[in-house]
Design a protein around this motif. Structure first.
Motif, PDB file in Angstrom:
ATOM      1  N   VAL A  78       0.858  -1.189   0.000  1.00 26.82           N
ATOM      2  CA  VAL A  78       0.000   0.000   0.000  1.00 26.82           C
ATOM      3  C   VAL A  78       0.892   1.237   0.000  1.00 26.82           C
ATOM      4  N   LEU A  79       0.920   1.917  -1.130  1.00 24.57           N
ATOM      5  CA  LEU A  79       1.756   3.116  -1.280  1.00 24.57           C
ATOM      6  C   LEU A  79       0.939   4.390  -1.439  1.00 24.57           C
ATOM      7  N   LEU A  80      -0.343   4.230  -1.648  1.00 25.25           N
ATOM      8  CA  LEU A  80      -1.180   5.392  -1.936  1.00 25.25           C
ATOM      9  C   LEU A  80      -1.368   6.280  -0.715  1.00 25.25           C
ATOM     10  N   ASN A  81      -1.814   5.694   0.409  1.00 30.33           N
ATOM     11  CA  ASN A  81      -2.059   6.489   1.619  1.00 30.33           C
ATOM     12  C   ASN A  81      -1.891   5.628   2.869  1.00 30.33           C
ATOM     13  N   ALA A 100      -3.129  -4.111 -14.570  1.00 32.44           N
ATOM     14  CA  ALA A 100      -2.686  -3.052 -15.470  1.00 32.44           C
ATOM     15  C   ALA A 100      -3.106  -1.689 -14.941  1.00 32.44           C
ATOM     16  N   ASN A 101      -3.936  -1.678 -13.896  1.00 30.06           N
ATOM     17  CA  ASN A 101      -4.429  -0.427 -13.322  1.00 30.06           C
ATOM     18  C   ASN A 101      -4.240  -0.449 -11.809  1.00 30.06           C
ATOM     19  N   VAL A 102      -3.014  -0.627 -11.375  1.00 35.71           N
ATOM     20  CA  VAL A 102      -2.722  -0.764  -9.952  1.00 35.71           C
ATOM     21  C   VAL A 102      -3.213   0.447  -9.163  1.00 35.71           C
ATOM     22  N   GLY A 103      -2.973   1.626  -9.677  1.00 35.58           N
ATOM     23  CA  GLY A 103      -3.362   2.829  -8.960  1.00 35.58           C
ATOM     24  C   GLY A 103      -4.859   2.917  -8.718  1.00 35.58           C
ATOM     25  N   LEU A 155       3.663  -6.682   7.049  1.00 38.03           N
ATOM     26  CA  LEU A 155       4.756  -7.644   7.104  1.00 38.03           C
ATOM     27  C   LEU A 155       6.069  -6.887   7.015  1.00 38.03           C
ATOM     28  N   ASN A 156       6.942  -7.141   7.980  1.00 39.28           N
ATOM     29  CA  ASN A 156       8.249  -6.480   8.024  1.00 39.28           C
ATOM     30  C   ASN A 156       8.123  -4.959   7.943  1.00 39.28           C
ATOM     31  N   GLY A 157       7.142  -4.436   8.642  1.00 40.70           N
ATOM     32  CA  GLY A 157       6.978  -2.991   8.726  1.00 40.70           C
ATOM     33  C   GLY A 157       6.290  -2.343   7.541  1.00 40.70           C
ATOM     34  N   LYS A 158       5.872  -3.136   6.554  1.00 41.36           N
ATOM     35  CA  LYS A 158       5.221  -2.585   5.370  1.00 41.36           C
ATOM     36  C   LYS A 158       3.758  -3.001   5.339  1.00 41.36           C
ATOM     37  N   LEU A 159       2.892  -2.071   4.968  1.00 44.40           N
ATOM     38  CA  LEU A 159       1.458  -2.349   4.873  1.00 44.40           C
ATOM     39  C   LEU A 159       1.152  -2.920   3.499  1.00 44.40           C
ATOM     40  N   TYR A 160       0.537  -4.116   3.485  1.00 45.99           N
ATOM     41  CA  TYR A 160       0.276  -4.799   2.221  1.00 45.99           C
ATOM     42  C   TYR A 160      -1.211  -4.956   1.907  1.00 45.99           C
ATOM     43  N   ALA A 161      -2.085  -4.514   2.790  1.00 49.72           N
ATOM     44  CA  ALA A 161      -3.517  -4.689   2.535  1.00 49.72           C
ATOM     45  C   ALA A 161      -4.313  -3.665   3.328  1.00 49.72           C
ATOM     46  N   TYR A 162      -5.582  -3.562   2.973  1.00 48.21           N
ATOM     47  CA  TYR A 162      -6.497  -2.638   3.620  1.00 48.21           C
ATOM     48  C   TYR A 162      -7.388  -3.414   4.589  1.00 48.21           C
ATOM     49  N   PRO A 163      -7.336  -3.126   5.891  1.00 53.63           N
ATOM     50  CA  PRO A 163      -8.221  -3.816   6.835  1.00 53.63           C
ATOM     51  C   PRO A 163      -9.686  -3.614   6.468  1.00 53.63           C
ATOM     52  N   MET A 164     -10.460  -4.703   6.532  1.00 53.12           N
ATOM     53  CA  MET A 164     -11.873  -4.648   6.149  1.00 53.12           C
ATOM     54  C   MET A 164     -12.794  -5.001   7.314  1.00 53.12           C
ATOM     55  N   TYR A 188      -8.694 -11.267  11.052  1.00 48.87           N
ATOM     56  CA  TYR A 188      -9.176 -10.091  10.333  1.00 48.87           C
ATOM     57  C   TYR A 188      -9.347 -10.450   8.865  1.00 48.87           C
ATOM     58  N   LYS A 189     -10.261  -9.771   8.230  1.00 46.09           N
ATOM     59  CA  LYS A 189     -10.402  -9.902   6.791  1.00 46.09           C
ATOM     60  C   LYS A 189      -9.877  -8.627   6.154  1.00 46.09           C
ATOM     61  N   LEU A 190      -9.118  -8.823   5.094  1.00 39.88           N
ATOM     62  CA  LEU A 190      -8.393  -7.734   4.456  1.00 39.88           C
ATOM     63  C   LEU A 190      -8.754  -7.647   2.984  1.00 39.88           C
ATOM     64  N   VAL A 191      -8.433  -6.510   2.386  1.00 43.58           N
ATOM     65  CA  VAL A 191      -8.591  -6.340   0.937  1.00 43.58           C
ATOM     66  C   VAL A 191      -7.225  -6.052   0.348  1.00 43.58           C
ATOM     67  N   GLY A 192      -6.859  -6.838  -0.666  1.00 45.06           N
ATOM     68  CA  GLY A 192      -5.566  -6.676  -1.304  1.00 45.06           C
ATOM     69  C   GLY A 192      -5.683  -6.239  -2.746  1.00 45.06           C
ATOM     70  N   VAL A 193      -4.580  -5.739  -3.248  1.00 43.48           N
ATOM     71  CA  VAL A 193      -4.496  -5.319  -4.651  1.00 43.48           C
ATOM     72  C   VAL A 193      -3.439  -6.163  -5.345  1.00 43.48           C
ATOM     73  N   ASN A 194      -3.775  -6.657  -6.509  1.00 43.07           N
ATOM     74  CA  ASN A 194      -2.880  -7.500  -7.297  1.00 43.07           C
ATOM     75  C   ASN A 194      -1.853  -6.634  -8.026  1.00 43.07           C
TER      76      ASN A 194
END
Length: 428
Positions: free
Chosen positions: A132-135, A325-328, A153-162, A315-321
């Protein structure tokens, strides 16, 4: 879906999103689309924001959430109608099975998907989760600390808590079980016997049997390699825990039951107390009416002393692949469907416990018995982090203890066998 966007290109694309810039299109069959080009309201760009163009995303979620997700997707499309033509296709995929489906071929998986938090490590290792790099700071600040930890994981946010409700606790019918009875397994069993009803739990399930060993201070957790499991259930007092479980399972008022049988037992009145999760709140409410209660897990008797049952928190999370082609735009959609407004919608529509701090602290959520029970149990709950070899041996141990057929082995030998299987190296 397209190939992974190179790092520099992704950062440029992400910056374009932040500045309401253009995005690359992704093909797919239309399900819902809207909009013409124009400036994005509230954009950080000073003037003349470019259009995203035609954008197609696929979003996966639980089958029972399909209608709700469609409404959220349509709201996102409407809110961004001035940025371009947006199409969002919705597919059914259980959060429990998300990892298995995604890892078949991450490049063909959905752009945005919901998943259970214990799958995060493997998804990151497989390159199937976009950081997660957007916000990230905003996401962290608006969600419960436990959910942020689960999404990192390892100090980096990889998903949005849902949601923050993927755990278990005690349901009971107060016409048979008093508040005092509900504090201990012994009290529940005695009251159930007096009522001619049963206390249900799924002992031969690795998720639930953890509660006894964790309560006694023992652990089953992920090794530093992120693959294997560390487990010390065969150390003291592990054998005593096993005996305590057998004693409970052998009580005539206890019933080992899978979730479907717990549901039917609550509905037909044969069950007066059960250990389960929020997904059965509606059933308990309908069956017990004004007598419906929920609270933390009870204590159990071990060597004559009362031991508070622990649990897995989930917890259930939301991830981005990252192969999107439209990651942003996918990140914006993931952020949108997990924002405060939509977490409130999840609670109102589906009675799902929010991870959003404001929503979880609201009067409506705090007055929901199942959600309040989870909050009480959270003090005794551990984040679920175990390797693949945990599940079958732990479930097998539960099956043996539930049946009472130890095949001549002592409880120490039984937990030794279980730990040997749990800690066996995972074959890559």
């Amino acid at each position: 879906m397209k190939k992974l966007i190179p790092h520099r290109r992704f950062l440029c694309a992400l910056l374009s999103v932040l500045m309401a810039g253009s995005m690359v299109a992704c093909g797919g069959s239309p399900a819902s689309s809207s909009g013409t080009t124009g400036s994005a309201p509230g954009s950080q760009a000073s003037s003349g924001a470019e259009s995203w163009g035609d954008v197609t995303l696929t979003m996966w979620g639980a089958e029972e959430d399909q209608t709700m997700l469609r409404e959220m997707a349509d709201a996102f499309i409407k809110a961004n109608a001035d940025k371009g033509n947006i199409t969002i296709n919705i597919g059914a995929c259980s959060e429990a099975n998300a990892k298995d489906n995604i890892l078949v071929d991450p490049t063909a998986a959905a752009d945005v998907f919901a998943f259970a938090d214990d799958q995060l490590n493997e998804l990151v290792a497989a390159g199937a989760l976009q950081e997660v790099l957007l916000n990230p700071d905003d996401v962290k600040s608006r969600n419960l600390a436990g959910s942020v930890e689960a999404a990192s994981l390892n100090g980096k946010l990889y998903a949005y808590p849902m949601t923050a409700d993927n755990g278990y606790f005690l349901y009971y019918d107060s016409s048979a079980i008093s508040e005092e009875d509900a504090k201990s397994v012994d009290g529940i069993l005695a009251a159930a016997k007096a009522a001619g009803r049963t206390f249900d739990m799924t002992i031969n399930d690795a998720w639930y049997i953890y509660s006894f060993f964790a309560g006694a201070g023992l652990e089953a957790t992920l090794a530093q390699d992120g693959v294997n499991t560390i487990c010390n259930w065969n150390e003291a007092p592990g054998a005593d825990v096993a005996q305590a479980i057998m004693d409970i399972a052998g009580n005539e008022s206890f019933r080992n039951a899978p979730d479907a049988d717990i549901v039917s037992g609550i509905a037909d009145g044969s069950v007066c107390a059960a250990i389960s999760g929020t997904w059965n709140a509606g059933t308990a409410q309908d069956a017990w009416g004004e007598n419906y209660r929920a609270t933390k897990l009870p204590t159990f008797t071990m060597n004559g002393e009362q031991v508070q049952m622990g649990s897995f928190s989930g917890y259930k999370l939301v991830g981005v692949n990252p192969h999107s082609a439209n990651v942003g735009v996918a990140m914006m959609l993931a952020d949108f469907i997990t924002n405060e407004e939509n977490q409130l919608k999840r609670f109102e529509d589906r009675n799902l416990g929010p991870s959003n701090i404001n929503v979880s602290g609201s009067e409506a959520v705090q007055s929901a018995p199942a959600i309040a029970a989870l909050a009480l149990q959270s003090e005794f709950a551990d984040l679920q982090r175990v390797g693949a070899n945990y599940w079958d041996p732990a479930a097998s141990l539960g099956q043996i203890l539930m049946s009472g057929d130890t095949q001549g082995k002592t409880t120490q030998q039984l937990v030794d066998d279980a730990v040997a299987g749990i800690t066996a190296p995972v074959t890559q």
